[in-house]
Design a protein around this motif. Structure first.
Motif, short mmCIF file in Angstrom:
data_model
loop_
_atom_site.label_atom_id
_atom_site.label_comp_id
_atom_site.label_asym_id
_atom_site.label_seq_id
_atom_site.Cartn_x
_atom_site.Cartn_y
_atom_site.Cartn_z
N THR A 349 -4.40 -5.60 9.53
CA THR A 349 -4.21 -4.15 10.12
C THR A 349 -3.87 -3.06 8.26
N VAL A 350 -3.62 -1.86 8.17
CA VAL A 350 -3.14 -0.95 7.85
C VAL A 350 -2.49 0.00 7.71
N ASP A 351 -1.11 -0.17 6.89
CA ASP A 351 -0.18 0.91 7.88
C ASP A 351 -0.57 2.47 7.10
N ILE A 352 -0.97 4.04 8.26
CA ILE A 352 -1.10 4.76 8.20
C ILE A 352 0.40 5.35 8.16
N TRP A 353 0.34 6.45 6.78
CA TRP A 353 1.82 7.14 5.70
C TRP A 353 1.51 8.47 5.66
N ARG A 354 2.28 9.44 6.17
CA ARG A 354 1.32 10.79 5.86
C ARG A 354 3.12 12.01 5.26
N LEU A 355 2.73 12.48 4.08
CA LEU A 355 3.82 13.23 3.62
C LEU A 355 3.34 14.82 3.58
N ASP A 356 3.86 15.71 4.33
CA ASP A 356 3.47 17.36 4.32
C ASP A 356 3.80 17.06 3.32
N ASP A 357 5.05 17.40 2.73
CA ASP A 357 5.39 17.51 1.12
C ASP A 357 5.45 16.73 -0.16
N PRO A 358 3.86 16.62 -0.96
CA PRO A 358 4.01 15.22 -1.62
C PRO A 358 4.85 15.17 -2.34
N THR A 359 5.78 17.15 -3.32
CA THR A 359 6.86 16.61 -4.13
C THR A 359 8.38 15.87 -3.66
N ALA A 360 8.48 15.57 -2.35
CA ALA A 360 9.44 15.24 -1.92
C ALA A 360 9.34 13.87 -0.45
N GLY A 361 10.56 13.40 -0.64
CA GLY A 361 10.53 11.89 0.84
C GLY A 361 9.82 10.67 0.33
N GLU A 362 9.14 10.37 1.13
CA GLU A 362 9.02 8.92 1.47
C GLU A 362 7.52 9.35 2.46
N GLY A 363 7.36 10.11 3.22
CA GLY A 363 6.52 10.35 4.43
C GLY A 363 6.92 9.15 5.63
N THR A 364 5.80 9.32 6.85
CA THR A 364 5.96 9.21 8.10
C THR A 364 5.20 8.39 8.52
N LEU A 365 5.56 6.70 8.98
CA LEU A 365 4.79 5.90 9.57
C LEU A 365 3.54 7.04 11.12
N ILE A 366 2.29 6.71 10.73
CA ILE A 366 2.18 7.83 11.83
C ILE A 366 1.02 6.43 12.45
N GLY A 367 0.52 6.06 12.28
CA GLY A 367 0.38 4.74 12.97
C GLY A 367 -0.51 3.53 12.28
N SER A 368 -1.09 2.90 12.76
CA SER A 368 -2.52 1.63 11.79
C SER A 368 -3.10 1.46 11.88
N ALA A 369 -4.42 0.64 11.04
CA ALA A 369 -5.75 0.82 11.64
C ALA A 369 -6.10 -0.43 11.04
N THR A 370 -6.76 -0.46 12.10
CA THR A 370 -7.22 -2.06 12.27
C THR A 370 -9.02 -2.39 11.39
N VAL A 371 -8.36 -4.14 10.56
CA VAL A 371 -10.04 -4.03 9.36
C VAL A 371 -10.90 -4.52 9.90
N ALA A 372 -11.82 -4.17 9.60
CA ALA A 372 -12.99 -4.33 9.77
C ALA A 372 -13.72 -5.53 8.71
N ALA A 373 -14.64 -7.09 9.15
CA ALA A 373 -14.67 -8.18 8.67
C ALA A 373 -14.88 -7.76 7.15
N ASP A 374 -15.83 -6.84 6.84
CA ASP A 374 -16.11 -6.02 5.51
C ASP A 374 -14.85 -5.45 5.15
N GLY A 375 -13.79 -5.59 5.51
CA GLY A 375 -12.97 -4.17 4.69
C GLY A 375 -12.38 -3.11 5.30
N THR A 376 -13.83 -2.64 5.95
CA THR A 376 -13.11 -1.32 6.35
C THR A 376 -12.29 -0.79 7.16
N PHE A 377 -11.87 0.31 7.31
CA PHE A 377 -10.95 1.20 8.49
C PHE A 377 -11.36 2.28 8.41
N SER A 378 -10.52 3.16 9.29
CA SER A 378 -11.06 4.58 9.86
C SER A 378 -9.57 4.62 10.71
#
Length: 415
Positions: A349-378
């Motif tokens: 899996t990969v973790d998804i972080w969102r930063l509503d203001d790219p100029t400050a802060g580290e963002g918020t962990l909003i979820g994760s996505a499963t990686v397919a056998a070929d490496g792709t995710f959505s």
């Protein structure tokens, strides 16, 4: 061999010494379990608590506790005992322990041991019209109802694929002397994690062959050299292929979709006049893919050695794509891909972080996505803030892959 990740132990059967040798991951001997007459093939339970051992010379299957390293049970297979009777190979499939055995000096068959009820139940006599000797078996936890069996009389191998979901071995495909160049003296076989392909090591031809389990049609080859004799496949699909050749690399590593090895090993001998060769079926993976275990024999000393082939972490990259802009409070889909010289295992899996203001802060962990056998995710998000929103996809790495991350910025517009 069987590898126990829970206790970081390697089990090696000694059929002629009647024992099971236990080592740690560095190859140091932990214990030798005696009293295992004709110990041959082995299979580890899914929870790594029990090692099952085919005892050819006792006509039985032993159960060994992997924590205490003591035999806790022994099940008579009803096959009789000895070189042309007792079980020699094991595989876990369809909720049972399947074993290959000889019915006489010229023929073999499949049997099963069911431990799900109050009493053990043994069934024998399956695949009788297929095998000229005790068959080798292969199975994979991800496709638990598929069992592959193979046997060679030295001239031409026979491969058979069975559906064991009903408790019986129902043949789905069978092929004699498979491959463009045939298959002489089959030494080993292994299934890919998804159960879609079986890779075999035959003394001839001088490469490792792959076949689709659906119909046993040819499905590629892996370029090795003279006298292939071993194959093992990691949970992420990386193929370790070995040969019994004196003048070439002994072990080759492949990704499933590339016929050229990305790494090789050659075992040094004790003297310029000796050879150090890989033994038949002498390869096994650590379940985390961090190393390969190999059993070799040095002709200068006639001794067997457990080689531990440590693998480095491979550089990993993450790419992320998203629309340049997207309306607020609407679905926004991120897509991307993990890439590395070797593949990624099931459950990555990969973790998804969102930063509503790219100029400050580290963002918020909003979820994760499963990686397919070929490496792709959505991953689909519904951002609420207007303006530039930055998404970061983070991969934590594992024993085979370095950590990595990728970012993309999206302009979130009015509803």
């Amino acid at each position: 061999m069987a590898v126990d990740a829970a206790h970081q132990q390697v089990f090696l059967s000694d059929p002629f010494g009647g024992s099971v040798l236990v080592t740690d991951y560095s190859g140091q001997v932990v214990k030798q379990i005696g009293g295992e007459a004709g110990a041959w093939g082995m299979a580890l339970s899914s929870d790594s608590r029990t090692l099952y051992v085919a005892l050819r010379d006792a006509g039985a299957i032993a159960a060994i506790d992997t924590a205490t390293l003591q035999e806790t049970a022994r099940y008579d297979t009803g096959t009789g005992a000895g070189a042309y009777a007792g079980p020699t190979s094991l595989a876990l499939a369809g909720g049972k322990i399947w074993f290959g055995y000889s019915t006489d000096a010229w023929n073999g068959a499949l049997g099963s041991l069911d431990l799900s009820g109050a009493q053990p139940v043994v069934a024998r006599g399956q695949g009788l019209d297929t095998f000229r000797g005790s068959p080798r078996l292969a199975a994979t936890p991800q496709d638990p109802d598929t069992l592959v069996a193979a046997e060679s009389d030295g001239n031409a191998a026979t491969l058979a694929v069975y559906d064991v979901s009903t408790g019986q071995a129902d043949v789905q495909a069978k092929r004699v002397d498979p491959g463009t160049d045939g298959c002489t003296s089959l030494q080993d076989l292994a299934l890919t994690p998804d159960g879609a392909r079986v890779v075999v090591a035959c003394s001839s031809p001088y490469y490792h062959q792959a076949f689709r389990t659906a119909d046993l049609a040819d499905d590629g080859r892996y370029t090795t050299s003279h006298y292939p004799d071993a194959v093992a496949i990691a949970p992420d699909g990386t193929i370790a292929a070995g040969i019994d050749g004196a003048s070439s690399p002994d072990v080759y590593l492949f990704t499933q979709d590339d016929s050229t090895a990305f790494k090789t090993w050659d075992f040094p001998a004790s003297s310029p006049y000796a050879t150090n060769t890989l033994q038949p079926a002498g390869l096994a993976w650590a379940p985390d893919g961090s190393r390969v275990f190999a059993v070799t024999e040095d002709s200068g000393s006639s001794s067997l050695t457990l080689q531990v082939l440590d693998l480095p972490q491979f550089a990993t990259t993450v790419t992320v794509q998203a629309p340049a802009s997207s309306p607020r409070n609407q679905d926004l889909t991120l897509t991307g891909k993990l890439q590395a010289p070797v593949g990624f295992g099931v459950g990555t899996t990969v973790d998804i972080w969102r930063l509503d203001d790219p100029t400050a802060g580290e963002g918020t962990l909003i979820g994760s996505a499963t990686v397919a056998a070929d490496g792709t995710f959505s991953y689909t998000d519904r951002p609420k803030a207007k303006g530039d929103v930055q998404y970061t996809v983070q991969y934590g790495g594992d024993a085979r892959h370095t950590s990595a991350y990728g970012t993309v910025t999206v302009d979130i517009t009015s509803d």
